[in-house]
Design a protein around this motif. Structure first.
Motif, PDB file in Angstrom:
ATOM      1  N   VAL A  72       0.850  -1.293  -0.009  1.00 27.26           N
ATOM      2  CA  VAL A  72      -0.024  -0.031  -0.105  1.00 27.26           C
ATOM      3  C   VAL A  72       1.021   1.320  -0.089  1.00 27.26           C
ATOM      4  O   VAL A  72       0.702   2.167  -0.874  1.00 27.26           O
ATOM      5  CB  VAL A  72      -1.080  -0.091   1.147  1.00 27.26           C
ATOM      6  N   VAL A  73       1.923   1.228   0.685  1.00 21.86           N
ATOM      7  CA  VAL A  73       2.886   2.271   0.839  1.00 21.86           C
ATOM      8  C   VAL A  73       3.303   2.657  -0.379  1.00 21.86           C
ATOM      9  O   VAL A  73       3.692   3.691  -0.962  1.00 21.86           O
ATOM     10  CB  VAL A  73       3.635   2.277   2.143  1.00 21.86           C
ATOM     11  N   TYR A  74       4.058   1.529  -1.018  1.00 16.16           N
ATOM     12  CA  TYR A  74       4.596   1.622  -2.315  1.00 16.16           C
ATOM     13  C   TYR A  74       3.811   1.929  -3.333  1.00 16.16           C
ATOM     14  O   TYR A  74       4.118   3.050  -4.203  1.00 16.16           O
ATOM     15  CB  TYR A  74       5.176   0.257  -2.563  1.00 16.16           C
ATOM     16  N   THR A  75       2.748   1.797  -3.374  1.00 17.36           N
ATOM     17  CA  THR A  75       1.823   1.914  -4.521  1.00 17.36           C
ATOM     18  C   THR A  75       1.310   3.527  -4.285  1.00 17.36           C
ATOM     19  O   THR A  75       1.212   4.247  -5.499  1.00 17.36           O
ATOM     20  CB  THR A  75       0.469   1.144  -4.502  1.00 17.36           C
ATOM     21  N   VAL A  76       0.817   3.866  -3.244  1.00 13.18           N
ATOM     22  CA  VAL A  76       0.531   5.083  -2.755  1.00 13.18           C
ATOM     23  C   VAL A  76       1.648   6.251  -3.207  1.00 13.18           C
ATOM     24  O   VAL A  76       1.468   7.301  -3.910  1.00 13.18           O
ATOM     25  CB  VAL A  76      -0.119   5.436  -1.642  1.00 13.18           C
ATOM     26  N   MET A  77       2.664   5.942  -2.886  1.00 17.85           N
ATOM     27  CA  MET A  77       4.076   6.744  -3.002  1.00 17.85           C
ATOM     28  C   MET A  77       4.374   6.792  -4.483  1.00 17.85           C
ATOM     29  O   MET A  77       4.420   7.849  -5.159  1.00 17.85           O
ATOM     30  CB  MET A  77       5.335   6.056  -2.303  1.00 17.85           C
ATOM     31  N   VAL A  78       4.316   5.697  -5.331  1.00 21.97           N
ATOM     32  CA  VAL A  78       4.540   5.476  -6.809  1.00 21.97           C
ATOM     33  C   VAL A  78       3.500   6.532  -7.604  1.00 21.97           C
ATOM     34  O   VAL A  78       3.907   7.331  -8.332  1.00 21.97           O
ATOM     35  CB  VAL A  78       4.572   4.388  -7.173  1.00 21.97           C
ATOM     36  N   VAL A  79       2.317   6.212  -7.559  1.00 19.38           N
ATOM     37  CA  VAL A  79       1.017   6.901  -7.931  1.00 19.38           C
ATOM     38  C   VAL A  79       1.067   8.312  -7.616  1.00 19.38           C
ATOM     39  O   VAL A  79       0.923   8.963  -8.651  1.00 19.38           O
ATOM     40  CB  VAL A  79      -0.214   6.068  -7.762  1.00 19.38           C
ATOM     41  N   THR A  80       1.348   8.721  -6.461  1.00 18.40           N
ATOM     42  CA  THR A  80       1.550   9.929  -6.023  1.00 18.40           C
ATOM     43  C   THR A  80       2.365  10.970  -6.792  1.00 18.40           C
ATOM     44  O   THR A  80       2.238  11.947  -7.537  1.00 18.40           O
ATOM     45  CB  THR A  80       1.431  10.328  -4.644  1.00 18.40           C
ATOM     46  N   PHE A  81       3.564  10.498  -6.720  1.00 17.74           N
ATOM     47  CA  PHE A  81       4.582  10.990  -7.480  1.00 17.74           C
ATOM     48  C   PHE A  81       4.504  11.001  -9.030  1.00 17.74           C
ATOM     49  O   PHE A  81       4.702  12.090  -9.632  1.00 17.74           O
ATOM     50  CB  PHE A  81       5.968  10.456  -7.374  1.00 17.74           C
ATOM     51  N   GLU A  82       4.017   9.937  -9.472  1.00 17.42           N
ATOM     52  CA  GLU A  82       3.625   9.897 -10.990  1.00 17.42           C
ATOM     53  C   GLU A  82       2.523  10.838 -11.537  1.00 17.42           C
ATOM     54  O   GLU A  82       2.828  11.561 -12.470  1.00 17.42           O
ATOM     55  CB  GLU A  82       3.663   8.396 -11.202  1.00 17.42           C
TER      56      GLU A  82
END
Length: 295
Positions: A72-82
Motif C-alpha cells: 500500500v505504501v509503495y503503491t501510494v508513493m509511486v502513484v502520487t509522485f507519478e
C-alpha cells in the motif's frame, strides 16, 4: 442465417474472447481452486482439501500483513509522485502546443525500456559505495562522503529507493494520458473563466481537473494496479531486503510458492490480493470518475 451488425461484432470479438478464456479465465479459476488445497508439487504430495485454512493462515500471518502494508505504501508513493509529475508535464506540454512534439517524444523514451533493465540501471546508480548518485551528491558537496546515503541497504529508505525506477519508467504514461485528456477540455470554457477573472489555480482545480475525472480515474487505476503488483524492478535491486523492508506482496506470493513450496497458501494470498485490488479499483471509479454524475 442473416448476418446482422450485432452478430458481425460478436464474430469479431470471438477470437479475443477465446484467447482471454484460455489464457486468463481458466488459469485464474485454477489459481483460486488451488487456494483451497495444501500440496507440494515438488515433493509429490497429494492435494489435501483444507477449505479456508489457507485464507485463515494468510490473514493471521504477520508477514502477510506487513507485506500488504508495504504494498500500500509503495503503491501510494509511486502513484502520487507519478500523478503530480505527470500532470505538471502534461500541463506544460499542453501550454507549449505543437512546439512540445519533440519533447513529448523524448519524454516517452523510458516507456520503451524493460522494467528489469530499469531496475538494473537504477541499482547501478544507487548501489552503496560506488553508486553514481552518491558520487554526484558528494561532488556537489551535498553529502560528506560517497557512501553516506545507503539507498538500497538502509531499511528506512529502501522502499523509496526501489520505487524510483517505477516512477522514472511510467511517469511518461501518466503524462501521455493526461495530455490526451487536456486536448478535449473545451477552450471556450477556459476562455470564459479567464474573462470572468479566474486565475490559473482556480482554472486548474475548479475546471480542468473536474473535467479530467474520467481520464484521471483510468490513469490512476491502471497505474495503481500495475504498481501494486511490482516485482521485477524490486527483485533485481534488493530481492525483498534489507530486513524484508521491500518485501511487497508480489514477492511474498512468489517466495511462498517457489522458495517455500506452498502453492496453496500462495494462491490464497494471491486471491486476497486480487480481490483487494478489484475493490480499490471500483472505489476509485465511484469516487473519482463518479459515473452518471454531471459534476
Amino acid at each position: 442465417m442473416r448476418l446482422t451488425d450485432r452478430r458481425f461484432a460478436a464474430l469479431l470479438m470471438l477470437p479475443a474472447a477465446l484467447f482471454l478464456a484460455v489464457f486468463v479465465a481458466l488459469p485464474l479459476l485454477q489459481f483460486v481452486f488451488n487456494s483451497f488445497f495444501r500440496y507440494n508439487p515438488i515433493a509429490g504430495s497429494p492435494h489435501t482439501f483444507v477449505g479456508f485454512g489457507n485464507y485463515v493462515r494468510a490473514f493471521t500471518s504477520a508477514e502477510f500483513g506487513n507485506s500488504a502494508l508495504r504494498t500500500v505504501v509503495y503503491t501510494v508513493m509511486v502513484v502520487t509522485f507519478e500523478f503530480v509529475l505527470g500532470l505538471t508535464v502534461a500541463l506544460l506540454f499542453s501550454g507549449l502546443g505543437n512546439r512540445s512534439r519533440i519533447f513529448r517524444t523524448i519524454f516517452l523514451y523510458p516507456l520503451m525500456i524493460a522494467p528489469i533493465v530499469a531496475g538494473l540501471l537504477w541499482r547501478f546508480l544507487l548501489i552503496d559505495n560506488s553508486g553514481i548518485v552518491n558520487q554526484l551528491l558528494y561532488e556537489a558537496h551535498l553529502i560528506s562522503s560517497p557512501n553516506q546515503i545507503q539507498w538500497l541497504s538502509d531499511p528506512n529508505i529502501a522502499l523509496f529507493s526501489v520505487a524510483l525506477p517505477d516512477i522514472w519508467l511510467t511517469t511518461s504514461f501518466i503524462s501521455l494520458v493526461l495530455f490526451a485528456g487536456l486536448q478535449n477540455v473545451p477552450g471556450e470554457i477556459l476562455e470564459a473563466a479567464r474573462i470572468d477573472g479566474a486565475r490559473y489555480p482556480t482554472l486548474l482545480f475548479r475546471i480542468i481537473l473536474p473535467l479530467l475525472r474520467p481520464v484521471i480515474a483510468v490513469a490512476l487505476i491502471v497505474r495503481g494496479v500495475d504498481a501494486a503488483r511490482a516485482f521485477d524492478t524490486i527483485v533485481v535491486q534488493t530481492n525483498g531486503g534489507p530486513q524484508n523492508s521491500t518485501n511487497v506482496l508480489s514477492l511474498l506470493v512468489y517466495n511462498t510458492q517457489i522458495a517455500n513450496g506452498n502453492p496453496g497458501l500462495a494462491s490464497a494470498m494471491g486471491t486476497i490480493y486480487l480481490i483487494a485490488m478489484m475493490g480499490i479499483a471500483i472505489i476509485a471509479v465511484l469516487t473519482i470518475w463518479r459515473p452518471g454524475s454531471d459534476h
